[in-house]
Design a protein around this motif. Structure first.
Motif, PDB file in Angstrom:
ATOM      1  N   ASP A 152     -10.276  -3.961   8.897  1.00  0.00           N
ATOM      2  CA  ASP A 152     -11.591  -3.372   8.914  1.00  0.00           C
ATOM      3  C   ASP A 152     -10.940  -1.951   9.724  1.00  0.00           C
ATOM      4  OD1 ASP A 152     -10.127  -4.384  11.527  1.00  0.00           O
ATOM      5  OD2 ASP A 152     -11.461  -5.341  12.226  1.00  0.00           O
ATOM      6  N   HIS A 153      -9.784  -1.498   9.007  1.00  0.00           N
ATOM      7  CA  HIS A 153      -9.655  -0.273   9.742  1.00  0.00           C
ATOM      8  C   HIS A 153      -9.921   0.823   7.717  1.00  0.00           C
ATOM      9  CE1 HIS A 153      -6.766  -1.531  12.584  1.00  0.00           C
ATOM     10  NE2 HIS A 153      -8.208  -1.491  12.992  1.00  0.00           N
ATOM     11  N   ILE A 154     -10.960   2.394   8.123  1.00  0.00           N
ATOM     12  CA  ILE A 154     -10.885   3.492   7.108  1.00  0.00           C
ATOM     13  C   ILE A 154      -9.515   4.262   6.746  1.00  0.00           C
ATOM     14  CG2 ILE A 154     -12.198   4.977   6.253  1.00  0.00           C
ATOM     15  CD1 ILE A 154     -14.349   2.692   7.988  1.00  0.00           C
ATOM     16  N   TYR A 155      -8.469   3.936   5.787  1.00  0.00           N
ATOM     17  CA  TYR A 155      -7.874   4.716   6.285  1.00  0.00           C
ATOM     18  C   TYR A 155      -7.341   5.399   4.450  1.00  0.00           C
ATOM     19  CZ  TYR A 155      -4.715   1.249   6.482  1.00  0.00           C
ATOM     20  OH  TYR A 155      -4.541  -0.371   6.254  1.00  0.00           O
ATOM     21  N   LYS A 156      -6.455   5.594   4.460  1.00  0.00           N
ATOM     22  CA  LYS A 156      -5.515   5.441   3.019  1.00  0.00           C
ATOM     23  C   LYS A 156      -3.865   6.416   3.338  1.00  0.00           C
ATOM     24  CE  LYS A 156      -7.197   9.843   0.286  1.00  0.00           C
ATOM     25  NZ  LYS A 156      -8.224  10.600  -0.143  1.00  0.00           N
ATOM     26  N   MET A 157      -3.594   5.241   3.082  1.00  0.00           N
ATOM     27  CA  MET A 157      -2.115   5.262   3.029  1.00  0.00           C
ATOM     28  C   MET A 157      -0.820   4.354   2.035  1.00  0.00           C
ATOM     29  SD  MET A 157      -0.759   3.757   6.458  1.00  0.00           S
ATOM     30  CE  MET A 157       1.531   3.813   6.674  1.00  0.00           C
ATOM     31  N   ASP A 158      -0.289   5.092   2.006  1.00  0.00           N
ATOM     32  CA  ASP A 158       1.291   4.706   0.548  1.00  0.00           C
ATOM     33  C   ASP A 158       2.376   3.699   1.650  1.00  0.00           C
ATOM     34  OD1 ASP A 158       2.501   4.214  -0.620  1.00  0.00           O
ATOM     35  OD2 ASP A 158       2.797   6.375  -1.970  1.00  0.00           O
ATOM     36  N   TYR A 159       1.693   2.449   1.478  1.00  0.00           N
ATOM     37  CA  TYR A 159       2.464   1.899   1.878  1.00  0.00           C
ATOM     38  C   TYR A 159       4.136   1.332   1.513  1.00  0.00           C
ATOM     39  CZ  TYR A 159      -2.222   0.001   3.113  1.00  0.00           C
ATOM     40  OH  TYR A 159      -3.716  -0.661   3.992  1.00  0.00           O
ATOM     41  N   ASP A 160       3.746   1.674   0.289  1.00  0.00           N
ATOM     42  CA  ASP A 160       5.387   2.249  -0.720  1.00  0.00           C
ATOM     43  C   ASP A 160       6.131   3.685   0.107  1.00  0.00           C
ATOM     44  OD1 ASP A 160       6.977   0.950  -2.774  1.00  0.00           O
ATOM     45  OD2 ASP A 160       6.915   2.810  -4.038  1.00  0.00           O
ATOM     46  N   LYS A 161       5.891   4.522   0.987  1.00  0.00           N
ATOM     47  CA  LYS A 161       6.116   4.860   1.578  1.00  0.00           C
ATOM     48  C   LYS A 161       7.025   4.380   3.055  1.00  0.00           C
ATOM     49  CE  LYS A 161       5.392   9.528  -0.285  1.00  0.00           C
ATOM     50  NZ  LYS A 161       3.261  10.720  -0.022  1.00  0.00           N
ATOM     51  N   MET A 162       6.592   3.525   3.818  1.00  0.00           N
ATOM     52  CA  MET A 162       6.286   2.668   4.712  1.00  0.00           C
ATOM     53  C   MET A 162       7.448   1.954   4.481  1.00  0.00           C
ATOM     54  SD  MET A 162       3.828   1.201   7.255  1.00  0.00           S
ATOM     55  CE  MET A 162       4.454  -0.438   7.968  1.00  0.00           C
ATOM     56  N   LEU A 163       7.717   1.062   3.199  1.00  0.00           N
ATOM     57  CA  LEU A 163       8.321   0.770   3.146  1.00  0.00           C
ATOM     58  C   LEU A 163       9.690   1.139   2.495  1.00  0.00           C
ATOM     59  CD1 LEU A 163       9.887  -2.212   2.200  1.00  0.00           C
ATOM     60  CD2 LEU A 163       9.219  -2.071  -0.057  1.00  0.00           C
ATOM     61  N   ASP A 164       9.919   2.195   2.442  1.00  0.00           N
ATOM     62  CA  ASP A 164      11.095   3.145   1.794  1.00  0.00           C
ATOM     63  C   ASP A 164      11.662   3.497   3.099  1.00  0.00           C
ATOM     64  OD1 ASP A 164      10.964   3.248  -1.035  1.00  0.00           O
ATOM     65  OD2 ASP A 164       9.650   5.428  -0.459  1.00  0.00           O
ATOM     66  N   ALA A 165      11.053   3.520   4.643  1.00  0.00           N
ATOM     67  CA  ALA A 165      11.120   4.086   5.228  1.00  0.00           C
ATOM     68  C   ALA A 165      12.047   2.964   6.125  1.00  0.00           C
ATOM     69  CB  ALA A 165      10.445   4.693   7.135  1.00  0.00           C
ATOM     70  N   HIS A 166      11.300   1.959   6.060  1.00  0.00           N
ATOM     71  CA  HIS A 166      11.659   0.444   6.568  1.00  0.00           C
ATOM     72  C   HIS A 166      12.948   0.020   5.916  1.00  0.00           C
ATOM     73  CE1 HIS A 166      11.807  -3.762   7.489  1.00  0.00           C
ATOM     74  NE2 HIS A 166      11.319  -4.123   6.915  1.00  0.00           N
ATOM     75  N   LYS A 167      13.278   0.687   4.510  1.00  0.00           N
ATOM     76  CA  LYS A 167      14.569  -0.112   4.082  1.00  0.00           C
ATOM     77  C   LYS A 167      15.709   1.076   4.871  1.00  0.00           C
ATOM     78  CE  LYS A 167      12.984  -2.133   0.135  1.00  0.00           C
ATOM     79  NZ  LYS A 167      12.717  -0.787  -1.589  1.00  0.00           N
ATOM     80  N   GLU A 168      14.893   2.365   4.852  1.00  0.00           N
ATOM     81  CA  GLU A 168      16.209   3.047   5.359  1.00  0.00           C
ATOM     82  C   GLU A 168      16.587   3.519   6.424  1.00  0.00           C
ATOM     83  OE1 GLU A 168      15.339   8.288   6.072  1.00  0.00           O
ATOM     84  OE2 GLU A 168      14.165   7.126   4.328  1.00  0.00           O
ATOM     85  N   HIS A 169      15.589   2.608   7.151  1.00  0.00           N
ATOM     86  CA  HIS A 169      16.262   2.457   9.423  1.00  0.00           C
ATOM     87  C   HIS A 169      16.728   1.334   9.174  1.00  0.00           C
ATOM     88  CE1 HIS A 169      12.478   5.319  10.083  1.00  0.00           C
ATOM     89  NE2 HIS A 169      14.214   5.826  10.997  1.00  0.00           N
ATOM     90  N   GLN A 170      17.210   0.422   7.859  1.00  0.00           N
ATOM     91  CA  GLN A 170      17.712  -0.884   7.727  1.00  0.00           C
ATOM     92  C   GLN A 170      17.141  -1.635   8.912  1.00  0.00           C
ATOM     93  OE1 GLN A 170      21.844  -0.890   8.223  1.00  0.00           O
ATOM     94  NE2 GLN A 170      21.263  -0.825   5.479  1.00  0.00           N
ATOM     95  N   ALA A 171      15.889  -1.623   9.110  1.00  0.00           N
ATOM     96  CA  ALA A 171      14.925  -2.282  10.475  1.00  0.00           C
ATOM     97  C   ALA A 171      14.602  -4.031  10.060  1.00  0.00           C
ATOM     98  CB  ALA A 171      13.367  -1.305  10.766  1.00  0.00           C
ATOM     99  N   ASP A 172      14.211  -4.918  11.094  1.00  0.00           N
ATOM    100  CA  ASP A 172      13.566  -5.888  11.404  1.00  0.00           C
ATOM    101  C   ASP A 172      11.989  -5.899  11.699  1.00  0.00           C
ATOM    102  OD1 ASP A 172      16.149  -7.482  11.669  1.00  0.00           O
ATOM    103  OD2 ASP A 172      16.515  -6.706  13.546  1.00  0.00           O
ATOM    104  N   ALA A 173      11.619  -4.695  12.014  1.00  0.00           N
ATOM    105  CA  ALA A 173      10.136  -4.729  11.150  1.00  0.00           C
ATOM    106  C   ALA A 173      10.120  -3.290  11.466  1.00  0.00           C
ATOM    107  CB  ALA A 173       9.276  -5.394  12.485  1.00  0.00           C
ATOM    108  N   THR A 174       9.097  -2.472  10.806  1.00  0.00           N
ATOM    109  CA  THR A 174       8.126  -1.490  10.399  1.00  0.00           C
ATOM    110  C   THR A 174       6.427  -1.052  11.282  1.00  0.00           C
ATOM    111  OG1 THR A 174       9.988  -0.501   9.686  1.00  0.00           O
ATOM    112  CG2 THR A 174       8.459   1.077  10.090  1.00  0.00           C
ATOM    113  N   ILE A 175       6.567  -0.890  12.572  1.00  0.00           N
ATOM    114  CA  ILE A 175       4.832  -0.017  12.511  1.00  0.00           C
ATOM    115  C   ILE A 175       4.437   0.770  12.637  1.00  0.00           C
ATOM    116  CG2 ILE A 175       3.351  -0.912  14.644  1.00  0.00           C
ATOM    117  CD1 ILE A 175       5.696  -2.566  16.042  1.00  0.00           C
TER     118      ILE A 175
END
Lengths: 379, 371
Positions: free
Chosen positions: A129-152
Motif C-alpha cells: 500500500d505504498h506509492i513509489y518507484k524503486m529499483d529493488y535490484d540496486k537494493m540487492l546489490d547494496a545488500h550483497k556488498e555489505h554482506q548483510a543479513d538483512a537490509t532495510i
C-alpha cells in the motif's frame, strides 16, 4: 530469462480502515490512484522492472477483487516461464488449523513452503500500500556488498514527523545499531519504508522460532527486526531518495493524487524507462467537449468532459457535464457529475453520481470530503 | 455459435493513401489517437465469437506484426482460438499480381485446414462496428450463396473514391459491383465485407485465377452475379473507408463529435488494441482544449480545437492546434500554429512557426520529421 535469485512477497492484507468507505469492499492495496492505477500496481511494477520473476501477494481482508486483479500477472509482464504472481490468502494445512495471518511476519511464516519451493537465496518483503518507484535490484546489490543479513530501505522524513514511523539509528557505515518503533524522542529521521531484504535461510530460522513464541505479535517491525539486532546480526539501511507515500487517510490519498498535477513532479508516471503497469481497459480516448474548461488536471481514457475541471484528477470513465464544476477534487472511476453541480475539495468514490446543481465539498474545509453515496440533484 | 472463421484482408492495388502508406499498410494506420485501423475488424470478429482469424499482410509487415503480436489483447481464446498472420510474397517484382487472390492461393493450405463451414471476410482499411453473427444468421436464413455488406451514403461524389458500389434490385439482390466513379451522390458503398461458405470461397479463388492473373475476389464475385444468389445487407452506424488521404483525415475528425462516436463505440462492443501502458494525460495551467479527442500520456500546455491527439504527444505553451490529426509521440513546440494537418508519428514541429493548409486539402508531415 533468469534474473535474480530473489523472490518478493507483498503484504497486501491490510484494510486501511482510515480510508473509510473506500475500503468497505476492497483492501487498501486495491484502492484506485493516479487516474488509472491501483496502489498495488506500484510494488508489482517495481518488481517487474527490477527483474524479479516470482511475486507472492499475501491477501486477507476483502480479497476477492484483489485476488482476481493480482492473479492476472500478465499485466505486469510477470507471466514468462518460471515467472508469476501468486495470490496467497490464509489456507488450511495438514498440521495446523485454518488461521488468519496474525501479523506481517506470520503471513510469511505461513507460506514458508511456498518460498521453499523456489529455493531463493534472498527474500524481499514489501508493503502493498505504498506509492513509489524503486529499483529493488540496486537494493540487492547494496545488500550483497555489505554482506548483510538483512537490509532495510529507509527514507528521510522531517524530524517533527519522525515519531509516526519506525526509526532506524545507524552508525557512520550505514549499519543499523538501533530500531525504535514510533519513538517519542526520535534520535534520527531515517524512517523504515517497510521494505526488507533478508537472506532466506536466516529469515526462515527466525520465522520458525517466532511462530513458537507465545509472546510475539508476529510482526517484522515489532518482533523480527529487534530480535535480529539483539542477536547481533548485520543489518544495513538502504537510503531511498524520491517520491514515497503511504496513503493512510482520505486527506493523504487526495494529496498524493494532487501531487501528480505539479510539473516535473517527483513520481513522474510518464517515465518510459520505469513504467507503472495496470489493468488494460478497452474504452475510447478522452472526449473533451466544446464547453470544456480544463486547467491543471490529470485525465485518463474514457473520460468525457463538457464542464470545468480545475486542479483535479479524473479516473477512467469519469464524466463532467456542461456547466458542472470540479475544483481541487479527485473523481474515481465511473463518477458522473451532472449539469450545474459543483464539487470542491472532495474525493468522489467510484461510480458515484452527483445530481444536477448539487454542491459537494467546500473550498475552505479543513479535511477533504469523501463522497461515496449518490447525491440527489437540486431541482 | 462459431460457424465461421474470419479473414482480414489488405487493401487492393487501386487503393493508395498518399504519404502515410509509404511507412505501413493501411491496417496499421494509427486511428483516433490510440487505435490502429485493423483493431476494428479484429474486434468485430472477436466480439462476434469468431476465434479463428487470418490476417493477410503483403507489404511492410513490421508495424502490423508488432501491433498484432500474439493477438491476446483481442480477447481471443489463447488455446482454441488463433490469430494467424499470413504473408504473400508472390509477385514482389510486379505488384499487379500481388492481390488478394494471389495471397489466398499462396496460403490455401491454411484456408483448407480450417474446420468452420463459413468464412467472413472484412477489410483492414474500413472502420465500422458490426456483429458478424447477425450477418451470418441473415445469410443462412436467406439461403443466398454470398452476402455482401454495404452502407448507403449520400456523398459518394466527393467521398468514397477507390471504393466499389453495389447495384441492387428491390429484393437487395446484387446485380453488379462497379467502381465508384463519383458521378452520383446516393450510392450503396460496398464495405468489402463478404460472408459465404468456405467451399464456395475456395472455388471462387481458383476460378478467379483461371480467368485472369490479376482478378480480385470482388472481380470474380461481380462476374458471378447472374449465376449465383448474391445479396446485399445494409449496415447502419458509423462507417469510414480509409481509401485515400482525405478519407483518413475526415474519418478522424468526424469522430470528434461524441454523438457520432457513439455510433461506433458501444460499451458492450469494446474495440481492443495493444496497450502502451501510458499514464493519464496532464493538462497544465495554460491549456485550452475544446472539441477534441485526447489520448493518454500527453503533456498539454497549449490550445487544441477540433483535433485528434495521439498517445504521448507534447503540446507546448502557446502552441495552437486546429482541425488536425496528430499521431502518437509528436512534439509541437512553443507558439507553433498547426491547422488542417495530419502530423505523422514522432514528428517534431520546432522551427516552423506556422503549418496551415487549406481545409479542403489537409497537409501532411512525414513520420519522424523535424520541421
Amino acid at each position: 530469462m533468469k534474473h535474480s535469485n530473489m523472490l518478493a512477497m507483498i503484504l497486501a492484507g491490510g484494510r486501511g480502515s482510515r480510508l473509510h468507505e473506500l475500503t468497505n469492499k476492497v483492501a487498501k492495496p486495491a484502492v484506485s490512484y493516479g487516474g488509472k492505477y491501483r496502489i498495488v500496481d506500484f510494488p508489482l511494477s517495481n518488481c517487474a522492472n527490477s527483474g524479479i520473476d516470482i511475486v507472492g501477494v499475501l491477501t486477507q481482508y476483502e480479497s476477492i477483487l484483489l485476488n482476481s486483479y493480482v492473479a492476472a500477472g500478465r499485466r505486469w509482464g510477470l507471466d514468462a516461464k518460471n515467472s508469476g504472481v501468486y495470490v496467497l490468502p490464509p489456507r488450511e494445512k495438514a498440521d495446523s488449523n485454518l488461521d488468519v495471518y496474525r501479523g506481517t511476519a506470520d503471513a510469511i511464516s505461513q507460506n514458508i513452503d511456498f518460498i521453499d519451493s523456489y529455493a531463493p537465496e534472498y527474500v524481499l518483503i514489501l508493503s502493498g500500500d505504498h506509492i513509489y518507484k524503486m529499483d529493488y535490484d540496486k537494493m540487492l546489490d547494496a545488500h550483497k556488498e555489505h554482506q548483510a543479513d538483512a537490509t532495510i530501505a529507509v527514507i528521510q522524513v522531517p524530524i517533527k514527523e519522525a515519531s509516526r514511523f519506525g526509526i532506524m539509528n545507524t552508525d557512520e557505515t550505514g549499519r543499523i545499531v538501533e530500531f525504535e518503533e514510533k519513538p517519542e524522542h526520535p534520535k534520527s529521521n531515517l524512517a523504515s519504508m517497510g521494505i526488507y531484504i533478508f537472506n532466506w535461510k536466516l529469515l526462515r530460522r527466525m520465522l520458525t522460532a517466532d511462530m513458537k513464541n507465545p509472546d510475539s505479535s508476529h510482526d517484522f517491525g515489532k518482533d523480527i527486526i529487534p530480535q535480529l539486532l539483539a542477536d547481533g546480526k548485520t543489518l544495513f539501511a538502504y537510503h531511498f531518495k524520491g517520491y514515497w507515500k503511504d496513503v493512510g487517510t482520505i486527506d493523504s490519498l487526495w494529496e498524493a493524487n494532487m501531487d501528480l498535477l505539479d510539473k516535473n513532479n517527483e513520481l513522474d508516471l510518464n517515465d518510459h524507462t520505469w513504467k507503472i503497469y495496470t489493468e488494460d481497459v478497452s474504452i475510447p480516448p478522452q472526449y473533451i467537449g466544446e464547453t470544456a474548461d480544463i486547467k491543471r488536471a490529470f485525465i485518463t481514457q474514457g473520460c468525457i468532459i463538457d464542464g470545468t475541471v480545475h486542479n483535479s484528477v479524473l479516473f477512467t470513465g469519469a464524466r463532467v457535464s456542461e456547466t458542472a464544476k470540479v475544483i481541487d477534487s479527485v473523481l474515481m472511476p465511473g463518477v458522473k457529475i451532472a449539469e450545474g453541480a459543483t464539487v470542491t475539495r472532495a474525493l468522489v468514490a467510484a461510480n458515484t453520481k452527483i445530481g444536477k446543481g448539487a454542491v459537494v465539498g467546500s473550498a475552505d474545509s479543513e479535511h477533504i470530503e469523501l463522497v461515496s453515496k449518490d447525491i440527489k440533484g437540486v431541482e | 455459435m462459431a460457424k465461421a472463421f474470419g479473414i482480414v484482408n489488405f487493401a487492393g492495388n487501386h487503393i493508395r493513401v498518399e504519404g502515410m502508406q509509404a511507412y505501413r499498410p493501411i491496417g496499421a494506420f494509427s486511428f483516433l489517437g490510440r487505435y490502429r485501423l485493423i483493431d476494428f475488424p479484429i474486434s468485430n470478429m472477436s466480439n462476434s465469437g469468431i476465434d479463428h482469424i487470418q490476417v493477410y499482410i503483403r507489404r511492410k509487415p513490421r508495424s502490423l506484426v508488432e501491433h498484432l503480436g500474439t493477438g491476446r489483447h483481442y480477447n481471443i481464446n489463447s488455446k482454441k482460438g488463433k490469430l494467424h498472420m499470413l504473408f504473400s510474397e508472390n509477385g514482389v517484382e510486379n505488384d499487379i499480381y500481388n492481390n488478394d487472390i494471389a495471397a489466398y492461393l499462396e496460403n490455401m493450405e491454411c484456408i483448407e485446414d480450417v474446420h468452420y463451414p463459413y468464412v467472413v471476410i472484412a477489410p483492414s482499411y474500413m472502420v465500422y462496428s458490426m456483429n458478424y453473427q447477425n450477418l451470418l444468421k441473415n445469410h443462412i436464413k436467406s439461403g443466398a450463396d454470398i452476402t455482401l455488406l454495404y452502407h448507403s451514403v449520400d456523398n459518394a461524389k466527393e467521398f468514397f473514391s477507390n471504393c466499389s458500389i453495389l447495384n441492387l434490385n428491390r429484393q437487395n439482390g446484387v446485380l453488379s459491383l462497379e467502381p465508384n466513379r463519383g458521378n452520383v451522390e446516393n450510392r450503396n458503398i460496398f464495405m468489402d465485407t463478404y460472408v459465404m461458405k468456405k467451399d464456395l470461397f475456395i472455388e471462387l479463388v481458383h476460378e478467379a485465377k483461371k480467368i485472369s492473373s490479376v482478378f480480385t475476389l470482388a472481380d470474380i464475385v461481380n462476374q458471378k452475379c447472374a449465376e449465383l444468389d448474391i445479396r446485399g445487407m445494409a449496415h447502419s452506424g458509423f462507417f469510414a473507408s480509409i481509401t485515400d488521404f482525405k478519407s483518413y483525415y475526415h474519418a478522424n475528425i468526424a469522430l470528434n463529435n461524441y454523438q457520432t462516436a457513439r455510433t461506433l463505440f458501444d460499451l458492450n462492443w469494446p474495440i481492443y488494441t495493444k496497450t502502451n501502458d501510458s499514464c493519464p494525460t496532464q493538462y497544465f495551467e495554460t491549456s485550452n482544449v475544446h472539441t477534441s479527442v485526447i489520448s493518454d500520456g500527453c503533456l498539454i500546455e497549449g490550445s487544441i480545437e477540433n483535433s485528434i491527439i495521439g498517445r504521448g504527444c507534447i503540446i507546448k505553451k502557446g502552441a495552437v492546434i486546429k482541425n488536425s490529426v496528430i499521431l502518437p509521440g509528436c512534439t509541437i513546440d512553443e507558439d507553433v500554429w498547426i491547422e488542417n494537418q495530419v502530423i505523422d508519428k514522432r514528428a517534431q514541429i520546432v522551427h516552423a512557426k506556422e503549418l496551415i493548409a487549406d481545409e479542403n486539402h489537409p497537409g501532411y508531415v512525414r513520420r519522424g520529421d523535424r520541421i
